[in-house]
Structures are given as C-alpha cells and as structure tokens.
Design a protein around this motif. Structure first.
Motif, PDB file in Angstrom:
ATOM      1  N   VAL A  68       0.768  -1.141   0.073  1.00 57.76           N
ATOM      2  CA  VAL A  68      -0.036  -0.028   0.065  1.00 57.76           C
ATOM      3  C   VAL A  68       0.765   1.381   0.005  1.00 57.76           C
ATOM      4  CG1 VAL A  68      -1.545   1.310   1.480  1.00 57.76           C
ATOM      5  CG2 VAL A  68      -1.883  -0.963   0.978  1.00 57.76           C
ATOM      6  N   SER A  69       1.855   1.149   0.973  1.00 56.11           N
ATOM      7  CA  SER A  69       2.573   2.277   0.963  1.00 56.11           C
ATOM      8  C   SER A  69       3.679   2.730  -0.491  1.00 56.11           C
ATOM      9  CB  SER A  69       3.901   2.231   2.012  1.00 56.11           C
ATOM     10  OG  SER A  69       3.295   2.076   3.287  1.00 56.11           O
ATOM     11  N   LYS A  70       3.931   1.766  -1.023  1.00 51.03           N
ATOM     12  CA  LYS A  70       4.457   1.787  -2.490  1.00 51.03           C
ATOM     13  C   LYS A  70       3.488   2.355  -3.566  1.00 51.03           C
ATOM     14  CE  LYS A  70       7.371  -0.679  -5.888  1.00 51.03           C
ATOM     15  NZ  LYS A  70       6.976   0.338  -6.881  1.00 51.03           N
ATOM     16  N   LYS A  71       2.381   1.922  -3.387  1.00 45.34           N
ATOM     17  CA  LYS A  71       1.186   2.323  -4.094  1.00 45.34           C
ATOM     18  C   LYS A  71       0.980   3.678  -3.966  1.00 45.34           C
ATOM     19  CE  LYS A  71      -1.219  -1.925  -4.967  1.00 45.34           C
ATOM     20  NZ  LYS A  71      -2.331  -2.753  -4.888  1.00 45.34           N
ATOM     21  N   VAL A  72       0.927   3.980  -2.811  1.00 39.02           N
ATOM     22  CA  VAL A  72       0.651   5.432  -2.536  1.00 39.02           C
ATOM     23  C   VAL A  72       2.001   6.647  -2.825  1.00 39.02           C
ATOM     24  CG1 VAL A  72       0.330   7.204  -0.452  1.00 39.02           C
ATOM     25  CG2 VAL A  72      -0.854   5.141  -0.667  1.00 39.02           C
ATOM     26  N   ARG A  73       3.015   5.986  -2.623  1.00 38.99           N
ATOM     27  CA  ARG A  73       4.395   6.830  -3.017  1.00 38.99           C
ATOM     28  C   ARG A  73       4.211   6.868  -4.450  1.00 38.99           C
ATOM     29  NH1 ARG A  73       7.565   3.690  -0.390  1.00 38.99           N
ATOM     30  NH2 ARG A  73       8.220   2.135  -2.143  1.00 38.99           N
ATOM     31  N   ASP A  74       3.979   5.879  -5.269  1.00 35.39           N
ATOM     32  CA  ASP A  74       4.078   5.811  -6.854  1.00 35.39           C
ATOM     33  C   ASP A  74       2.841   6.985  -7.389  1.00 35.39           C
ATOM     34  OD1 ASP A  74       5.965   3.918  -6.825  1.00 35.39           O
ATOM     35  OD2 ASP A  74       4.858   2.479  -7.211  1.00 35.39           O
ATOM     36  N   ALA A  75       1.731   6.798  -6.613  1.00 35.40           N
ATOM     37  CA  ALA A  75       0.707   7.601  -7.265  1.00 35.40           C
ATOM     38  C   ALA A  75       1.115   9.173  -6.926  1.00 35.40           C
ATOM     39  CB  ALA A  75      -0.515   7.400  -6.138  1.00 35.40           C
ATOM     40  N   LEU A  76       1.836   9.367  -5.692  1.00 30.64           N
ATOM     41  CA  LEU A  76       2.255  10.801  -5.336  1.00 30.64           C
ATOM     42  C   LEU A  76       3.144  11.141  -6.627  1.00 30.64           C
ATOM     43  CD1 LEU A  76       2.296  10.803  -1.581  1.00 30.64           C
ATOM     44  CD2 LEU A  76       0.844  12.200  -3.097  1.00 30.64           C
ATOM     45  N   LYS A  77       4.129  10.231  -6.904  1.00 30.46           N
ATOM     46  CA  LYS A  77       5.173  10.570  -7.900  1.00 30.46           C
ATOM     47  C   LYS A  77       4.391  10.885  -9.217  1.00 30.46           C
ATOM     48  CE  LYS A  77       9.083   7.855  -6.019  1.00 30.46           C
ATOM     49  NZ  LYS A  77       9.926   6.993  -6.321  1.00 30.46           N
ATOM     50  N   ALA A  78       3.528  10.328  -9.697  1.00 32.58           N
ATOM     51  CA  ALA A  78       2.932  10.491 -10.767  1.00 32.58           C
ATOM     52  C   ALA A  78       1.999  11.642 -10.912  1.00 32.58           C
ATOM     53  CB  ALA A  78       1.806   9.138 -11.058  1.00 32.58           C
ATOM     54  N   ALA A  79       1.358  12.024  -9.685  1.00 33.00           N
ATOM     55  CA  ALA A  79       0.688  13.192  -9.606  1.00 33.00           C
ATOM     56  C   ALA A  79       1.492  14.474  -9.617  1.00 33.00           C
ATOM     57  CB  ALA A  79      -0.214  13.239  -8.292  1.00 33.00           C
ATOM     58  N   ALA A  80       2.758  14.428  -8.943  1.00 35.48           N
ATOM     59  CA  ALA A  80       3.768  15.427  -8.857  1.00 35.48           C
ATOM     60  C   ALA A  80       4.236  15.588 -10.503  1.00 35.48           C
ATOM     61  CB  ALA A  80       4.840  15.140  -8.179  1.00 35.48           C
ATOM     62  N   ALA A  81       4.598  14.448 -11.193  1.00 32.58           N
ATOM     63  CA  ALA A  81       4.937  14.670 -12.610  1.00 32.58           C
ATOM     64  C   ALA A  81       3.802  15.088 -13.480  1.00 32.58           C
ATOM     65  CB  ALA A  81       5.469  12.944 -13.044  1.00 32.58           C
ATOM     66  N   ASN A  82       2.677  14.948 -13.501  1.00 35.16           N
ATOM     67  CA  ASN A  82       1.572  15.189 -14.114  1.00 35.16           C
ATOM     68  C   ASN A  82       1.316  16.669 -13.961  1.00 35.16           C
ATOM     69  OD1 ASN A  82       1.186  12.859 -15.660  1.00 35.16           O
ATOM     70  ND2 ASN A  82      -0.398  12.311 -14.030  1.00 35.16           N
TER      71      ASN A  82
END
Length: 57
Positions: free
Chosen positions: A15-29
């Motif tokens: 879950v932590s990895k999924k949240v971290r990945d989602a935050l990275k994607a949101a920042a990139a977008n």
C-alpha cells in the motif's frame, strides 16, 4: 514473526509503495515538486480526518 504479522507487513508495504507511486505520478503530471504534492496530500488527509472526528462526537 508470525505468518499473519508478515502478511500484514507485506500488505502495508504494498500500500505504501502504491501511495508513493501515485504521489510521484501526480507530481510529474502537475509539473510540481514531489514534496509539494506530498505535503498537499498529507494536509488534505489530515483535514478530512479532523472533520471526520468532529462529526463522530
């Protein structure tokens, strides 16, 4: 460590990895620094949690 504890820990890490990945994607977008997006997400979560606690009382 018991099997249930290991499974819970593994699930937590996923879950932590999924949240971290989602935050990275949101920042990139959004073209924004990751720490800005992360802080905004944390603040939004805390605001929602605070509101939820107030309505339960």
């Amino acid at each position: 460590m018991a099997k249930n504890e290991e499974e819970a820990r593994d699930a937590s890490l996923r879950v932590s990895k999924k949240v971290r990945d989602a935050l990275k994607a949101a920042a990139a977008n959004a073209g924004r620094p990751l720490y800005d997006v992360t802080n905004e997400a944390i603040n939004n979560f805390l605001a929602k949690a605070s509101t939820a606690r107030k309505t339960k009382k």
